[in-house]
Design a protein around this motif. Sequence first.
Motif, PDB file in Angstrom:
ATOM      1  N   GLY A  11     -13.674  57.299  59.031  1.00 37.72           N
ATOM      2  CA  GLY A  11     -12.266  56.942  58.906  1.00 37.72           C
ATOM      3  C   GLY A  11     -11.526  57.384  60.143  1.00 37.72           C
ATOM      4  N   MET A  12     -10.301  57.851  59.951  1.00 38.75           N
ATOM      5  CA  MET A  12      -9.494  58.242  61.103  1.00 38.75           C
ATOM      6  C   MET A  12     -10.068  59.484  61.766  1.00 38.75           C
ATOM      7  SD  MET A  12      -5.481  59.101  61.355  1.00 38.75           S
ATOM      8  CE  MET A  12      -4.854  59.868  62.824  1.00 38.75           C
ATOM      9  N   LEU A  13     -10.306  59.377  63.045  1.00 38.60           N
ATOM     10  CA  LEU A  13     -10.780  60.486  63.870  1.00 38.60           C
ATOM     11  C   LEU A  13      -9.752  60.658  64.977  1.00 38.60           C
ATOM     12  CD1 LEU A  13     -14.529  59.421  63.990  1.00 38.60           C
ATOM     13  CD2 LEU A  13     -13.526  61.218  62.568  1.00 38.60           C
ATOM     14  N   GLY A  14      -8.987  61.738  64.912  1.00 36.66           N
ATOM     15  CA  GLY A  14      -7.768  61.854  65.692  1.00 36.66           C
ATOM     16  C   GLY A  14      -7.887  62.249  67.148  1.00 36.66           C
ATOM     17  N   SER A  15      -9.088  62.592  67.605  1.00 37.23           N
ATOM     18  CA  SER A  15      -9.216  63.004  69.009  1.00 37.23           C
ATOM     19  C   SER A  15     -10.573  62.583  69.552  1.00 37.23           C
ATOM     20  CB  SER A  15      -9.078  64.523  69.131  1.00 37.23           C
ATOM     21  OG  SER A  15     -10.202  65.170  68.565  1.00 37.23           O
ATOM     22  N   THR A  44       0.373  51.068  59.521  1.00 36.32           N
ATOM     23  CA  THR A  44       0.996  49.839  59.033  1.00 36.32           C
ATOM     24  C   THR A  44       2.308  49.575  59.764  1.00 36.32           C
ATOM     25  OG1 THR A  44      -0.012  50.187  56.874  1.00 36.32           O
ATOM     26  CG2 THR A  44       1.848  48.690  56.960  1.00 36.32           C
ATOM     27  N   SER A  45       3.004  50.648  60.149  1.00 33.51           N
ATOM     28  CA  SER A  45       4.276  50.518  60.867  1.00 33.51           C
ATOM     29  C   SER A  45       4.093  49.995  62.288  1.00 33.51           C
ATOM     30  CB  SER A  45       4.960  51.886  60.942  1.00 33.51           C
ATOM     31  OG  SER A  45       4.153  52.786  61.681  1.00 33.51           O
ATOM     32  N   GLY A  46       2.841  50.010  62.769  1.00 35.77           N
ATOM     33  CA  GLY A  46       2.569  49.611  64.143  1.00 35.77           C
ATOM     34  C   GLY A  46       2.410  50.791  65.084  1.00 35.77           C
ATOM     35  N   ASP A  47       2.671  52.002  64.582  1.00 37.59           N
ATOM     36  CA  ASP A  47       2.550  53.196  65.423  1.00 37.59           C
ATOM     37  C   ASP A  47       1.092  53.502  65.731  1.00 37.59           C
ATOM     38  OD1 ASP A  47       5.295  53.531  65.350  1.00 37.59           O
ATOM     39  OD2 ASP A  47       5.226  54.917  63.642  1.00 37.59           O
ATOM     40  N   ARG A  48       0.824  53.884  66.977  1.00 39.70           N
ATOM     41  CA  ARG A  48      -0.527  54.317  67.373  1.00 39.70           C
ATOM     42  C   ARG A  48      -0.793  55.695  66.800  1.00 39.70           C
ATOM     43  NH1 ARG A  48      -2.575  51.662  72.194  1.00 39.70           N
ATOM     44  NH2 ARG A  48      -4.159  53.266  72.325  1.00 39.70           N
ATOM     45  N   LEU A  49      -1.965  55.882  66.202  1.00 42.65           N
ATOM     46  CA  LEU A  49      -2.326  57.147  65.566  1.00 42.65           C
ATOM     47  C   LEU A  49      -3.238  57.999  66.430  1.00 42.65           C
ATOM     48  CD1 LEU A  49      -2.997  55.717  61.985  1.00 42.65           C
ATOM     49  CD2 LEU A  49      -0.927  56.862  62.796  1.00 42.65           C
ATOM     50  N   VAL A  50      -3.849  57.407  67.446  1.00 46.34           N
ATOM     51  CA  VAL A  50      -4.756  58.153  68.318  1.00 46.34           C
ATOM     52  C   VAL A  50      -4.435  57.815  69.771  1.00 46.34           C
ATOM     53  CG1 VAL A  50      -6.608  58.255  66.597  1.00 46.34           C
ATOM     54  CG2 VAL A  50      -6.554  56.371  68.224  1.00 46.34           C
ATOM     55  N   ASP A  51      -4.816  58.717  70.678  1.00 45.10           N
ATOM     56  CA  ASP A  51      -4.510  58.488  72.083  1.00 45.10           C
ATOM     57  C   ASP A  51      -5.607  57.665  72.766  1.00 45.10           C
ATOM     58  OD1 ASP A  51      -6.632  60.223  72.692  1.00 45.10           O
ATOM     59  OD2 ASP A  51      -5.310  61.926  73.068  1.00 45.10           O
ATOM     60  N   ALA A  52      -5.375  57.335  74.020  1.00 41.06           N
ATOM     61  CA  ALA A  52      -6.281  56.458  74.766  1.00 41.06           C
ATOM     62  C   ALA A  52      -7.683  57.046  74.890  1.00 41.06           C
ATOM     63  CB  ALA A  52      -5.703  56.170  76.148  1.00 41.06           C
ATOM     64  N   LYS A  53      -7.792  58.366  75.021  1.00 42.45           N
ATOM     65  CA  LYS A  53      -9.110  58.989  75.140  1.00 42.45           C
ATOM     66  C   LYS A  53      -9.914  58.820  73.850  1.00 42.45           C
ATOM     67  CE  LYS A  53      -8.040  62.482  78.611  1.00 42.45           C
ATOM     68  NZ  LYS A  53      -7.919  63.916  78.910  1.00 42.45           N
TER      69      LYS A  53
END
Length: 198
Positions: A11-15, A44-53
């Motif tokens: 699932g979501m992996l934040g880094s 869902t809002s369109g916000d990015r949850l993770v950075d480019a790296k």
Amino acid sequence: ADIGADAIKTGMLGSAALVEAVAELLSERAQLVPRVIDPVMVATSGDRLVDAKAVAAIRSELVPNARLVTPNAPEAEVLTGKAVETVSGQRRAAEALLELGANGALVKGGHIGGDVITDVLQTTTGEWIFESKRIETTSTHGTGCTLASAIAALLAQGTSVPDSVEQARDYLLNAIRKAKGFGSGHGPVHHGWVLDEE
């Protein structure tokens, strides 16, 4: 190491560090286990949850050798750099994910406007198009995670990728339709609807 696993879903992996740690563990302990990579990167809002790296790490470390990658349209755009606003865009993004080394890509169309939602599945052996009428509801929290988890559960039972996607979509559509309407915002789908019918 003890009982093993018949399928693994991320699932979501934040880094990037977390992505790399998961990839290393999969390589060491679960090379042959089917992996469903749900690249949770855009809210869902369109916000990015993770950075480019982190995105780059998902692209290079988790997409290759995945049995299936399940991005929504904005996530597919981030991963591939392809515009995903139509079925043609979904197809191009799925092809790009296969070129990155995935064995299958399900590019979901729920974020694309229209009365019909189209999901495009491509694998190394073919393409399948799944369509369903859009359900007007606010009970959509967790739809992507639910779909990927249901696909993984079916793969663990030996179901083929296309059949897993079809059956998981049916399960999810019922979970949306039968949601209890909790909360004033985006409420959860009803995961236990099957139990209600027994």
